[in-house]
Design a protein around this motif. Structure first.
Motif, mmCIF file in Angstrom:
data_model
loop_
_atom_site.group_PDB
_atom_site.id
_atom_site.type_symbol
_atom_site.label_atom_id
_atom_site.label_comp_id
_atom_site.label_asym_id
_atom_site.label_seq_id
_atom_site.Cartn_x
_atom_site.Cartn_y
_atom_site.Cartn_z
ATOM 1 N N SER A 93 69.232 66.984 18.570
ATOM 2 C CA SER A 93 68.042 67.754 18.198
ATOM 3 C C SER A 93 68.075 67.936 16.690
ATOM 4 O O SER A 93 69.131 67.818 16.063
ATOM 5 N N THR A 94 66.917 68.244 16.105
ATOM 6 C CA THR A 94 66.900 68.535 14.667
ATOM 7 C C THR A 94 66.417 69.967 14.449
ATOM 8 O O THR A 94 65.864 70.289 13.402
ATOM 9 N N ASP A 95 66.686 70.823 15.437
ATOM 10 C CA ASP A 95 66.294 72.228 15.381
ATOM 11 C C ASP A 95 67.219 73.004 14.440
ATOM 12 O O ASP A 95 68.427 73.097 14.669
ATOM 13 N N LEU A 96 66.635 73.572 13.389
ATOM 14 C CA LEU A 96 67.419 74.343 12.419
ATOM 15 C C LEU A 96 68.165 75.502 13.077
ATOM 16 O O LEU A 96 69.294 75.820 12.706
ATOM 17 N N LYS A 97 67.516 76.149 14.059
ATOM 18 C CA LYS A 97 68.161 77.312 14.695
ATOM 19 C C LYS A 97 69.411 76.896 15.453
ATOM 20 O O LYS A 97 70.395 77.640 15.497
ATOM 21 N N LEU A 98 69.356 75.715 16.057
ATOM 22 C CA LEU A 98 70.515 75.242 16.815
ATOM 23 C C LEU A 98 71.672 74.916 15.878
ATOM 24 O O LEU A 98 72.819 75.296 16.134
ATOM 25 N N VAL A 99 71.388 74.235 14.774
ATOM 26 C CA VAL A 99 72.502 73.861 13.897
ATOM 27 C C VAL A 99 73.118 75.111 13.248
ATOM 28 O O VAL A 99 74.345 75.182 13.059
ATOM 29 N N TYR A 100 72.305 76.121 12.971
ATOM 30 C CA TYR A 100 72.879 77.347 12.408
ATOM 31 C C TYR A 100 73.691 78.133 13.444
ATOM 32 O O TYR A 100 74.736 78.702 13.118
#
Lengths: 185, 185, 185, 185, 185, 185
Positions: free
Chosen positions: B74-81
């Motif tokens: 995924s490229t979801d910012l919330k997930l990577v943070y």
């Protein structure tokens, strides 16, 4: 995100993991963490983890600290599970200041090889939710009392854990708004 | 997910945070965590955190443990943070067994009020990445040596942290495949 | 992704398309394709395709090869439908080596103008699923037997189709991890 | 979705894989498949597949059929790769009517063990794109001519493949709008 | 997107907000806006807005214009709510040409401080839906009649609002296919 | 969401549409709308709309009200375009109180058939952005002055529009947190 710590006791029977419970309880129209104290006795029809259901696990405790988290910003299973693990780690960090021998394994905390917590995470079509419960007292499993956390300290732990997650999420939301996209090789 | 621990030393200059660096380095065609040891000197054009850039922060260390994580799911910012914070907490847990006085604040670890780590997370159109670096030695900041972690122990820490994240992600991927959706109030 | 080929016969009644069936059946905690042989008689309450339901379609066959695919990586309807079409094409490719006159139209395969297969795809809040069934024998519709595929060959076809999808997905997951983002005009 | 078959020849140099090429070329404000004939000589700076780039692969052909697909409905890498594989399978199906010995392996087609096609798929922040090229003639690789597809048939193949994908996508969009969500075990 | 204006009257009881109602009613296999006239009496079990449910709100009107919108392109709550507000603004714009004193507050329209409309939006696992109803006559609330919109004009308003949304969505779909991605500071 | 109205004048040259401009300007670590007054002269390299670029459109105005919106909650093109249209409708609503003859067509406002505004929306890998500019004075196009909006009223309009969007988004975020998922036919 709202952080609500309830004064009154609520017994966790598994219905609290349902989406929109926070709105129903307290008209909360925000992402939220709600913390309270009460017994735990999860009815089979509210069991989310099929492994528990299959094994006929009894999820029962006379006295627990409960945390119910709800996010409406996405229904991505991977995100709610990453948040669940992060919340478990935060819980561990708060307790470590009082009792240095806690071990986290996934979404569970242990002391002296005994399970201290129960936890579940999942999504509906509208929100993602996490429940974590910590035994205050227990005959067979680990408990706060066994760790020497009693009386007012139990209430302090309830507040600290809820506030820590609240702060962590607010901090993440700020941090992700000041990073530029990655370059590519 | 692949977990790769490099024998050879690599100096981190910020280019390693680019998407597809793992494929370029080692033909990795999987989500990955790559761990290695080396100096740290981030060039201004590779700075992802605009706060660092604005403040003209020097991100420099002679000797660090580096962890580079890449997910393509995924490229979801919330997930990577969320994953970055979870990884920081995992790092803290590994170090706590050796030195009980570590404090995590967001994506940073501290000992005696001194910063021990640097970290960044972001996304491109194809992947999400995390970098975390831990000082092995440092004149002004906290370091593993200062915590009494020296010699072979440094290498052990490198392995343990990388393996712990690897196991955590595999465990999450299993867990989310046995939970039924939430009910709704 | 796990590829499981069941020895025992299971009759498909539509309940197998439910999310988490694979975990319930065999403790599978991964994306999966499960292949088995058995009759097919879909109860009206398990019909996912409203067109079938509306038309009072009877989905019945005495002997079929069944494939049940479950992915937890996203709940995007477009992705599960692209995968369903790809899986139908893969099925066609495997059968073409044995019988060169198969025609694919969307999610259906035909021989001599007769329908050989049934298929459905959909999502819940936690996973995406695909079912494809191929007649082994049938009085009115096309069947493997009519194509000269009998005895041990039927079992070989079961294995080949399941393995081909398994390999295709693994191959896709590798390929998408070595491509840089597009430029823009 | 628009299906555009160009009369004029265009040489593919890799710039056509850029997002918004279709708008730039022909004011297309829709998802699209654009088919045309021309040479192929991909410049190194337009190479999307890092494996090709690393190996210094020459992607060169004097005469090819080219298909450029662009979707703006999502930037999910998994979706564009599933669509690429589906498109390759569709291409194979169209050619099989004329030459029964084609083999698909992932995103490549082969005849007599020789590669017939080149293909790539990726995303930018605004769209997902696929390129597939089929040799019309070639000294070393497989080609349509070698399959006996020459003269007007080459043009027919160009039309049939483009139309088949166009129809498949339209058909998928209809199908996914008549299926109810899955039950859960 | 299909725009369907029904000649026959339908009473809105809340079941029409269910996913796939358009397919069930009229075999619609597309995103759609369906407009019709009829009474409104929402049964408690079909109430989507828990605030209404909690307050025991009666959602009742003898004669209303109804608009039912369904999109299958995503199940993102934020998108369906942005579309609901946009649709309410469009409705306001159409009515303003006839009666200049309309005020929009969120998803509600008011005249002379009286509520003219009811509206709800939500998602299931397969689609997102919006309902908006406008009183034609009403004793206590605002109504089209009170605004001087009577007879054939009521029908014209039904057509204009439905067509405006239909055109707006088509226009958006075109616009988003000619914009390049943003630069980054 | 933060709503910031700048006292100082800024000339819009297109660089302000870049992701993270708000952080760079004012250390904003939140979704934001930033409103200011200044000339408008978009450099060709900052043009996001390829139609403008192709037509060599001059986007020039001596004096405009500018609104720059940035959301980090998703990078979905459909969402940012729905928000852009909603914002344009809000702008129209604010102006209608002062001048009743405004017409909205997509993302443009018109008075007396003359264009009053310019607008663009797009995404990067980390955020979505919207720009809308309204002529205060203009020789050929529509302007606030022509509508009789001059002096302090211009500043009031700047405040009202920015505050209205801010309130609308906050209101949406609350509303979507009290709706249960849809039933399915």
């Amino acid at each position: 995100m709202e952080c609500i710590i309830l004064d009154k006791s609520i017994d966790y029977d598994g219905s609290q993991i349902s989406s929109l419970w926070a709105y129903n309880l307290a008209d909360v129209k925000a992402d939220s963490i709600i913390a309270f104290r009460g017994a735990c006795d999860v009815k089979i029809e509210h069991m989310i983890d099929l492994e528990d259901k299959k094994q006929g696990d009894i999820i029962f405790s006379e006295d627990m600290l409960h945390f119910i988290i709800e996010h409406f910003d996405s229904t991505d299973l991977k995100l709610v599970y990453a948040r669940q693990r992060l919340f478990t780690a935060i819980t561990s960090e708060v307790l470590l200041f009082r009792y240095p021998l806690i071990e986290r394994m996934g979404d569970d905390l242990f002391i002296k090889g005994k399970k201290l917590t129960v936890s579940i995470a999942s999504t509906s079509a509208v929100s993602q939710k996490i429940h974590l419960g910590i035994n205050v007292v227990h005959d067979h499993y680990g408990s706060l009392n066994e760790m020497g956390i009693t009386g007012d300290e139990v209430d302090k732990v309830l507040h600290e854990i809820a506030n820590s997650y609240h702060n962590e999420i607010n901090d993440i939301e700020k941090d992700l708004r000041k990073s530029r996209p990655l370059d590519v090789i």
